[in-house]
Design an enzyme around this catalytic site. Structure first.
Site, short mmCIF file in Angstrom:
data_model
loop_
_atom_site.label_atom_id
_atom_site.label_comp_id
_atom_site.label_asym_id
_atom_site.label_seq_id
_atom_site.Cartn_x
_atom_site.Cartn_y
_atom_site.Cartn_z
N HIS A 65 -26.20 -33.87 -34.85
CA HIS A 65 -27.09 -32.51 -34.45
C HIS A 65 -26.15 -32.37 -35.37
O HIS A 65 -25.72 -32.21 -36.38
CB HIS A 65 -26.34 -32.04 -33.24
CG HIS A 65 -24.83 -31.88 -32.85
ND1 HIS A 65 -23.94 -32.80 -32.91
CD2 HIS A 65 -23.86 -30.85 -33.16
CE1 HIS A 65 -22.70 -32.28 -32.47
NE2 HIS A 65 -22.70 -31.56 -32.98
N GLU A 67 -27.60 -29.31 -39.28
CA GLU A 67 -29.10 -28.39 -39.19
C GLU A 67 -30.62 -29.51 -39.54
O GLU A 67 -31.66 -28.87 -39.16
CB GLU A 67 -29.14 -27.90 -40.68
CG GLU A 67 -27.86 -26.68 -41.29
CD GLU A 67 -27.42 -26.33 -42.36
OE1 GLU A 67 -28.62 -26.83 -43.47
OE2 GLU A 67 -26.45 -25.18 -42.22
N LYS A 68 -30.06 -30.62 -39.85
CA LYS A 68 -31.06 -31.51 -39.97
C LYS A 68 -31.52 -31.97 -38.59
O LYS A 68 -32.52 -32.85 -38.02
CB LYS A 68 -31.01 -32.53 -40.80
CG LYS A 68 -31.02 -32.47 -42.40
CD LYS A 68 -29.83 -33.67 -43.18
CE LYS A 68 -29.94 -32.61 -44.65
NZ LYS A 68 -29.67 -33.94 -44.93
N LYS A 87 -32.38 -32.09 -23.23
CA LYS A 87 -32.12 -31.89 -24.86
C LYS A 87 -32.57 -30.40 -24.94
O LYS A 87 -33.58 -29.60 -23.84
CB LYS A 87 -33.80 -32.88 -25.01
CG LYS A 87 -33.61 -32.16 -26.54
CD LYS A 87 -35.11 -32.95 -27.07
CE LYS A 87 -35.59 -32.73 -28.51
NZ LYS A 87 -36.64 -33.66 -29.32
N ASP A 181 -42.35 -38.89 -34.45
CA ASP A 181 -41.38 -39.82 -35.00
C ASP A 181 -40.53 -41.00 -33.68
O ASP A 181 -39.72 -41.62 -33.34
CB ASP A 181 -39.60 -38.87 -35.55
CG ASP A 181 -39.10 -39.41 -36.69
OD1 ASP A 181 -39.44 -40.02 -37.09
OD2 ASP A 181 -37.81 -38.33 -36.03
#
Length: 488
Positions: A65, A67-68, A87, A181
């Site tokens: 976890h 910022e990205k 989540k 993704d």
């Protein structure tokens, strides 16, 4: 590895020109047997999920976890002891609650043994959360790139590819062909060591439609042009996963295709696989990866074709996945400690002796900071009620202990998992198992990785006649205790 390079690449490119194998009849979805014990999709409250994750405790985070990756995944446990993965989206994601609920409900209709299925969601205020089955044995990325005991065997890598293709085929058959993704972190392993596709990737990461968070070098070329994910984009990502499985590294597709053109087999293949597969098998896997990575989306295969091509490649099909992975067998238990044994036997006297001997040692780091108020008369009275409770607990006056510990807890200035654990045992001694379970759960909310909280939950569940849940929780306590002992 037993491969002859020139023959290997001639076969690869010859088959490349011939196209995919002929599709066999459709693979059965096995819907009658899949996920039979799973509940219907459910909408949870934020309080339920806060309780399940011990207040979204940092100790329960199971994903990277920051910022990205602003959307954090927690492990948790519902009141019925079902283990879950939660989540929690970034606050700015999914501002439209209706859109979020519609999407989640749609994904939640899927039920398949190749998926880590979506069990429910939560949408309250700014909160947007998804709830899925918890898979305890890490991700493909962990086992493939960061393995500790043994590299993944060739037979298991082929099984991962097949199971993933079957998951995508099922989703496509149910009108959910898009996956956002797709990468090695999206494949997780269940109790039996079988790989499953996380359902979280079926929903976008945020309101802006962002679908890829990985390095742009791994994204489909059409996504870079249009910003849209298509079923063919998912096939491109499947190709990158085939490269991961073949190489044991996360190689950018452009680099991998250069290696294929240069026929540089050594750079493309994991050295740990030497001698484990034939040139024909290597040829087929590279051919499949190459077709998935075609620049033109229409030239890529579909999931049904991939399943048909991967089934004949499977090896050691009679060997369970947990054996190939070197994992403990599902249901296997660790040797129990004296406390674990006492809990298994429901020996409340032995548990009392152990808790009395342990004292408050495990409260270190769990109690709250106290201000100068602790020295006021009111605070002194609170501390005195705890001391009186301890005296009553020591002398097995459990009714008095419950009363004193309750006075301490109700003030709420200090938080002590040990007090909740002691009151839990007092309730058990007083034939009040539901109250005992509530206190044991509260102890784990305060200290999520405290094994004694799990052990006491197991005893309370057994007293309530919930034997299956008790057995699962006892195992969890044993695992937590072993981890603590290793750390110590």
């Amino acid at each position: 590895m037993g491969c002859q390079c020139s023959k290997f690449w001639v076969c690869c490119w010859d088959s490349e020109q011939k196209g995919l194998v002929v599709e066999p009849p459709s693979v059965e979805n096995e819907e009658n047997s899949e996920a039979d014990d799973l509940p219907a999709f459910h909408e949870y409250t934020i309080d339920q999920l806060r309780m399940a994750t011990s207040g979204f405790a940092a100790e329960n985070i199971v994903s990277e976890h920051g910022e990205k990756a602003p959307n954090v995944v927690y492990k948790g446990k519902l009141e019925n002891q079902r283990r879950i993965a939660v989540k929690r989206f970034n606050k700015s994601a999914w501002p439209d609650a209706r859109q979020f609920l519609e999407e989640a409900r749609s994904v939640g209709q899927l039920r398949n043994h190749r998926l880590a299925n979506l069990l429910g969601c939560c949408s309250e205020g700014d909160e947007r959360l998804l709830v899925a089955e918890f898979m305890p044995n890490d991700t493909l990325a962990k086992h493939l790139f960061h393995w500790e005991t043994q590299p993944m065997k060739w037979a298991m890598r082929l099984r991962v590819a097949l199971y993933l293709a079957q998951a995508l085929e099922y989703c496509t058959s149910k009108g959910r062909a898009l996956y956002h993704d797709l990468n090695a972190y999206r494949i997780v392993f269940d109790d039996d060591g079988d790989p499953r596709l996380s359902c979280f990737g079926m929903m976008k990461n945020s309101r802006d439609g962002k679908s890829y968070s990985t390095n742009l070098a791994f994204t489909p070329p059409e996504y870079l042009r249009t910003g849209r994910v298509t079923p063919e984009s998912v096939m491109y990502s499947f190709g990158t996963l085939l490269l991961d499985l073949l190489s044991g590294k996360h190689i950018p597709p452009s680099h991998a295709l250069d290696l294929i053109r240069d026929r540089n087999i050594q750079m493309l293949t994991d050295s740990c696989l030497e001698g484990q597969f034939s040139s024909d098998d290597g040829t087929e896997l590279v051919r499949l990866a190459s077709r998935c990575l075609q620049y033109e989306p229409r030239e890529r295969p579909n999931p049904k074709s991939l399943v048909a091509a991967l089934i004949p490649l499977q090896k050691e099909t009679e060997v369970p996945s947990h054996v190939l992975m070197g994992m403990p067998q599902s249901g296997a238990t660790l040797p129990l400690s004296p406390l674990g044994e006492a809990c298994l036997r429901m020996d409340l006297t032995a548990i009392h002796e152990i808790l009395e001997k342990l004292g408050y040692k495990d409260d270190e780091g769990a109690t709250t900071e106290l201000s100068f108020q602790m020295w006021t008369n009111q605070m002194q009275e609170t501390l005195n009620s705890k001391k009186k409770g301890d005296v009553a607990f020591r002398h097995k006056d459990f009714r008095a202990a419950i009363e004193c510990y309750t006075q301490f807890i109700d003030v709420g200035t200090m938080v002590s998992p040990t007090v909740f654990a002691r009151r839990s045992l007092c309730y058990l001694m007083s034939d009040m198992p539901q109250e005992a379970l509530n206190d044991a759960v509260q102890a784990q909310v305060i200290s999520p990785i405290w094994h004694i909280a799990s052990y006491l939950q197991a005893v309370a569940l057994s007293a309530l006649g919930r034997e299956n849940e008790s057995e699962v929780t006892l195992k969890e306590g044993s695992v937590l205790e072993e981890k603590k002992n290793k750390t110590a």
